[in-house]
Design an enzyme around this catalytic site. Structure first.
Site, PDB file in Angstrom:
ATOM      1  CB  SER A 176      26.063 -13.825 -36.600  1.00 42.03           C
ATOM      2  OG  SER A 176      24.706 -13.723 -36.187  1.00 42.03           O
ATOM      3  CE1 TYR A 189      24.052 -14.821 -41.757  1.00 42.42           C
ATOM      4  CE2 TYR A 189      23.153 -15.164 -39.545  1.00 42.42           C
ATOM      5  CZ  TYR A 189      23.874 -14.396 -40.443  1.00 42.42           C
ATOM      6  OH  TYR A 189      24.424 -13.198 -40.036  1.00 42.42           O
TER       7      TYR A 189
END
Length: 306
Positions: A176, A189
């Site tokens: 990501s 995250y």
């Protein structure tokens, strides 16, 4: 002799650096030819929905043997049926909770016994909780780390040795932009994605050190995607767009088939990472306020079945 050797190595560094820089500029105009993956065995985690499903369908069109892993059995079976309709000659479906080391090892053994060696590994499975760190339970934090990064450790342990033995394989990490850029509301995250990026880069360097140039690595770092994972998030700036999932998948496939080591989506992410490397901290905070970055996760809902 030591001085002459240092001089020669320095000259080689300068010449090759110039050559590789020119090559990179040339590839912006004339991309590298896409490789054939026909007859490869491609394992995709998190194949039951979203990016995992779309990648499965893209690979199915390229006549690979597909191995689909997901904790969602129904979604995984649906993906398998769609892949068969796209022309994949062999599709194998396995239920696997990638957060559990013992289960990854067990299912990996089944795959090697029933299908054979995996030659392309796509670590795509991921989850997001979407809470402030102080509001996130220990169990939730552990789950995020187990799925988003520890699963990569266990799948590499299971399938990388065969790739090394044959000097042939491809490791794809769906990470990501959060592996380079941080944001409030996703501390767990972001931590997991930073770890995933660092892990994939380190293993790639180990392959180079071992002279296993046939084992490729591609690290994928997209921004928000409209897969449902970040439902409710409303970025106020065009610097952080919600990306169309098919657009992202096409970019991923191009990167993998051209052996691109890392890809950030959208391209503007490269510039943001560069800015972060030298811009004063207070200016970065000012920019975060200006783009309403602090408000993005306030309306987070996520997938209903997350």
């Amino acid at each position: 002799m030591g001085f002459l050797r240092t001089l020669a190595e320095t000259f080689e560094l300068i010449v090759l650096s110039f050559f590789y820089s020119i090559e990179a500029l040339f590839r912006l105009v004339v991309p590298q030819r896409r490789k054939s993956v026909a007859n490869e065995t491609v394992l995709i985690t998190g194949a039951g929905s979203g990016i995992g499903r779309l990648l499965s369908l893209e690979f199915a069109r390229l006549k690979v043997t597909l191995v689909l892993w997901d904790i969602n059995e129904q979604g995984n079976e649906e993906t398998a049926q769609m892949a068969r309709e796209q022309g994949s000659p062999h599709v194998h479906v396995y239920h696997c909770d990638c957060s559990r080391r013992e289960e990854v090892a067990r299912v990996a053994s089944l795959v090697k016994k029933e299908v054979g060696d995996v030659t392309m590994l796509v670590n795509n499975a991921g989850i997001v909780i979407g809470k402030n760190f102080i509001d996130t339970s220990e169990a939730e934090m552990q789950k995020v780390m187990d799925v988003n990064v520890m699963a990569h450790f266990w799948t590499y342990k299971a399938f990388l040795p065969a790739m090394i033995a044959r000097n042939h394989g491809h490791l794809v990490s769906i990470a990501s932009a959060a592996g380079f850029l941080t944001m409030n509301g996703v501390a767990d995250y972001c931590s997991s994605k930073f770890a995933a990026v660092g892990f994939a880069e380190c293993v790639a360097l180990e392959m180079i050190a071992m002279k296993k140039d046939g084992v490729k690595t591609t690290i994928v770092c997209p921004s928000f995607i409209n897969t449902g994972m970040f439902d409710g998030c409303k970025p106020q700036s065009k610097m952080f767009p919600i990306l169309d999932e098919m657009f992202v998948v096409k970019r991923i496939m191009n990167a993998v088939l051209r052996n691109q080591p890392i890809i950030m989506i959208p391209r503007f992410t490269y510039f943001l990472v560069y800015l972060r490397s030298w811009m004063p901290h207070k200016v970065l905070i000012l920019l975060a306020h200006y783009t309403r970055l602090f408000d993005v996760m306030k309306t987070f809902v996520g997938r209903k079945n997350n």
